[in-house]
Scaffold this active site. Structure first.
Site, PDB file in Angstrom:
ATOM      1  N   GLN A  84       4.826  35.224  42.069  1.00  0.00           N
ATOM      2  CA  GLN A  84       4.897  33.293  41.445  1.00  0.00           C
ATOM      3  C   GLN A  84       5.739  33.810  41.400  1.00  0.00           C
ATOM      4  OE1 GLN A  84       0.849  32.908  39.159  1.00  0.00           O
ATOM      5  NE2 GLN A  84       1.349  30.397  39.410  1.00  0.00           N
ATOM      6  N   TYR A 102       8.100  30.833  43.411  1.00  0.00           N
ATOM      7  CA  TYR A 102       7.599  29.363  43.724  1.00  0.00           C
ATOM      8  C   TYR A 102       8.371  28.564  43.782  1.00  0.00           C
ATOM      9  CZ  TYR A 102       7.996  27.449  38.759  1.00  0.00           C
ATOM     10  OH  TYR A 102       8.820  27.040  37.553  1.00  0.00           O
ATOM     11  N   GLU A 141     -11.917  29.077  38.514  1.00  0.00           N
ATOM     12  CA  GLU A 141     -12.025  27.947  38.908  1.00  0.00           C
ATOM     13  C   GLU A 141     -13.695  27.857  39.350  1.00  0.00           C
ATOM     14  OE1 GLU A 141      -9.092  27.279  41.461  1.00  0.00           O
ATOM     15  OE2 GLU A 141      -7.443  28.383  40.214  1.00  0.00           O
ATOM     16  N   ARG A 181       8.422  27.777  32.116  1.00  0.00           N
ATOM     17  CA  ARG A 181       9.212  25.979  31.489  1.00  0.00           C
ATOM     18  C   ARG A 181       9.275  25.386  30.057  1.00  0.00           C
ATOM     19  NH1 ARG A 181       6.988  24.770  35.473  1.00  0.00           N
ATOM     20  NH2 ARG A 181       5.359  23.208  34.782  1.00  0.00           N
ATOM     21  N   HIS A 192      -4.543  24.840  31.019  1.00  0.00           N
ATOM     22  CA  HIS A 192      -3.662  25.365  31.480  1.00  0.00           C
ATOM     23  C   HIS A 192      -2.849  25.381  32.081  1.00  0.00           C
ATOM     24  CE1 HIS A 192      -4.106  28.519  34.620  1.00  0.00           C
ATOM     25  NE2 HIS A 192      -2.898  27.744  35.772  1.00  0.00           N
ATOM     26  N   TYR A 198      -5.087  21.759  40.339  1.00  0.00           N
ATOM     27  CA  TYR A 198      -5.099  22.320  39.142  1.00  0.00           C
ATOM     28  C   TYR A 198      -4.848  21.150  37.533  1.00  0.00           C
ATOM     29  CZ  TYR A 198      -0.076  24.372  36.530  1.00  0.00           C
ATOM     30  OH  TYR A 198       0.311  25.057  35.812  1.00  0.00           O
ATOM     31  N   ASP A 204      -6.077  24.324  46.970  1.00  0.00           N
ATOM     32  CA  ASP A 204      -6.773  24.410  45.707  1.00  0.00           C
ATOM     33  C   ASP A 204      -5.463  23.477  44.507  1.00  0.00           C
ATOM     34  OD1 ASP A 204      -7.623  26.335  42.740  1.00  0.00           O
ATOM     35  OD2 ASP A 204      -5.588  27.030  43.265  1.00  0.00           O
ATOM     36  N   GLU A 245      -8.333  33.959  38.256  1.00  0.00           N
ATOM     37  CA  GLU A 245      -7.792  32.535  37.766  1.00  0.00           C
ATOM     38  C   GLU A 245      -9.405  31.998  37.716  1.00  0.00           C
ATOM     39  OE1 GLU A 245      -5.321  30.207  39.653  1.00  0.00           O
ATOM     40  OE2 GLU A 245      -3.397  30.736  38.340  1.00  0.00           O
ATOM     41  N   THR A 302      -7.602  26.553  38.031  1.00  0.00           N
ATOM     42  CA  THR A 302      -7.910  27.046  36.484  1.00  0.00           C
ATOM     43  C   THR A 302      -8.551  26.437  35.477  1.00  0.00           C
ATOM     44  OG1 THR A 302      -5.856  28.749  36.870  1.00  0.00           O
ATOM     45  CG2 THR A 302      -7.548  29.112  34.898  1.00  0.00           C
TER      46      THR A 302
HETATM   47 CA    CA Z   1      -5.181  28.037  41.350  1.00  0.00          CA
END
Ligand code: CA
Length: 432
Positions: A245, A249, A206, A148, A139, A134, A132, A204, A365
């Protein structure tokens, strides 16, 4: 590399399968491949045409297809078909298009058609590996801001197509329900994490990119050559447990928050079918670095993006009970991908990692710049703080049991017949 627009894309071409003409997803210009089983039969390959499925195995057995594609068309997965050489892929598509548009073929081919509504769809391929990415920059910005606030986009983002190795075993075809996962989550006020069903279940939006011809271990794929390693595209929903998550993560990235289930649509829209809908990659904002040379290709920048419109719909239990139609949560173009599909394939293989036919690459996403095009509830509800209010008064911060998420996509271009992807849908079942 550029894909030719040819007679298979001719907007004047119609099919003797009447339901194909004007069909929103599967006119004769599309011809996506899938694995299906008519009632009482084992899974095998087919082509969607209008409201019907043409039996590829039966076509091959009847000697109707190019001889070089016969074996691939008689398999119970699309791996071999995806691995076909470009010329064979083109010959198969050309032959199918010609036969399905030639009225003289109706009598001979009608027995090879099945009503889609009477068939079960299966995973298109035996997925050896799933990765996957990004690439949806809005997104990445939206989510980065939530996790953050001071530092939404990390400095590597504009140089590296960020990705991680996912879990192929839990990729399921559209229609298979998703069991709400249990896992560790740590509420901010708690001293220690709890092990519970997720309270922040999300989807998500995608695209799933299917690998065509593979590459040998140790042999990278040049950016100008990436196109022939892409067989086609499906819709992909990378279900995510946001509370797991957030807790798990760091420092190694996504794990159990992402690998409990992913849903892919059953039809593989071929890269050949998408030829008229390839558009220029949007220019990078001023001040952004140019891609490093191994990811830079003038032709890919000029034609490497996808002219698709994507949408997400929700059907809750209460709506289903009331006979209501699904409500749209978002709609937007697929142009917010910071990297093209050729760039993610090339980057993946750039260290010599070998990709195999039927491997699946998620784009990450895809969110449009504005809220009405956000591709996850995390973004739409600002981390659950601003719930979505549905027409029947229900509210959603995250998904509840009984909710069903439906992804759709269509490709449009002036002078061409629009094509679609069918649906990618699944309903949430309670935790076990
Ligand atoms: Ca994803």
């Amino acid at each position: 590399m550029r894909w030719p627009v040819d007679e298979t894309h001719d907007p004047a071409r119609t099919s003797w399968v009447a339901s194909a003409n004007g069909h929103g997803d599967f006119p004769v210009q599309n011809l996506p491949y899938g694995i299906f089983s008519p009632t009482g039969e084992d899974p095998h390959a087919g082509v969607a045409i209008g409201d019907a499925i043409l039996d590829l195995r039966a076509c091959a057995a009847a000697g109707l297809l190019p001889a070089s594609t016969n074996e691939a068309c008689q398999s119970d997965t699309l791996n071999a078909l995806m691995a076909l050489a470009l010329a064979d892929r083109a010959a198969l598509r050309g032959q199918l298009s010609a036969m399905l548009s030639d009225p003289a073929m109706e009598h001979a081919m009608t027995p090879l058609l099945h009503a889609s509504s009477a068939c079960t769809m299966h995973l298109p391929a035996r997925i050896g590996d799933y990765t996957d990415f990004y690439v949806g920059i809005h997104h990445a910005n939206n989510v980065g801001r939530l996790f953050r606030p001071d530092n939404p986009l990390l400095p590597n983002y504009k140089y590296v197509p960020i990705g991680y190795h996912g879990r192929a075993s839990s990729v399921r075809v559209s229609g298979e329900p998703v069991v709400r996962p249990r896992g560790q989550r740590k509420p901010p006020e708690a001293e220690a994490p709890l092990f519970e069903p997720t309270q922040r279940l999300d989807y998500e939006l995608e695209l799933g990119v299917w690998i065509g011809e593979g590459n040998a271990l140790g042999t990278p794929i040049a950016i100008g050559d990436a196109g022939r390693h892409i067989a086609g595209v499906s819709l992909f929903n990378d279900w995510s447990a946001r509370d797991f998550q957030a807790w798990e993560y760091q420092p190694l990235g996504p794990f159990l928050a992402k690998n409990f289930h992913s849903t892919v649509s059953p039809w593989v829209v071929t890269i050949e079918a998408l030829a008229p809908f390839r558009i220029a990659q949007p220019p990078r904002p001023e001040g952004d670095p140019a891609p490093l040379p191994y990811l830079r290709d003038a032709d890919d920048q000029a034609h490497g993006a996808l002219g698709l419109t994507l949408e997400v719909l929700l059907l809750t239990s209460a709506m289903r009970a009331a006979g209501a139609a699904p409500v749209r949560l978002s709609r937007g173009p697929a142009t917010s991908m910071y990297w093209t599909i050729a760039q993610i394939v090339t980057h993946h293989a750039s260290n010599g990692c070998n990709l195999n036919s039927g491997d699946l690459l998620g784009t990450g996403t895809i969110s449009a710049p504005k809220r009405d095009g956000f591709g996850s509830l995390l973004e739409l509800t600002t981390g659950g703080r601003d719930p979505v209010v549905l027409p029947n008064g229900e509210q959603r911060g995250f998904l509840e049991d009984g909710d069903e998420i439906i992804l759709r996509a269509s490709a449009d271009a002036d002078g061409f017949v629009p094509i679609g992807f069918g649906e990618c849908r699944a309903v949430i079942l309670p935790a076990r």
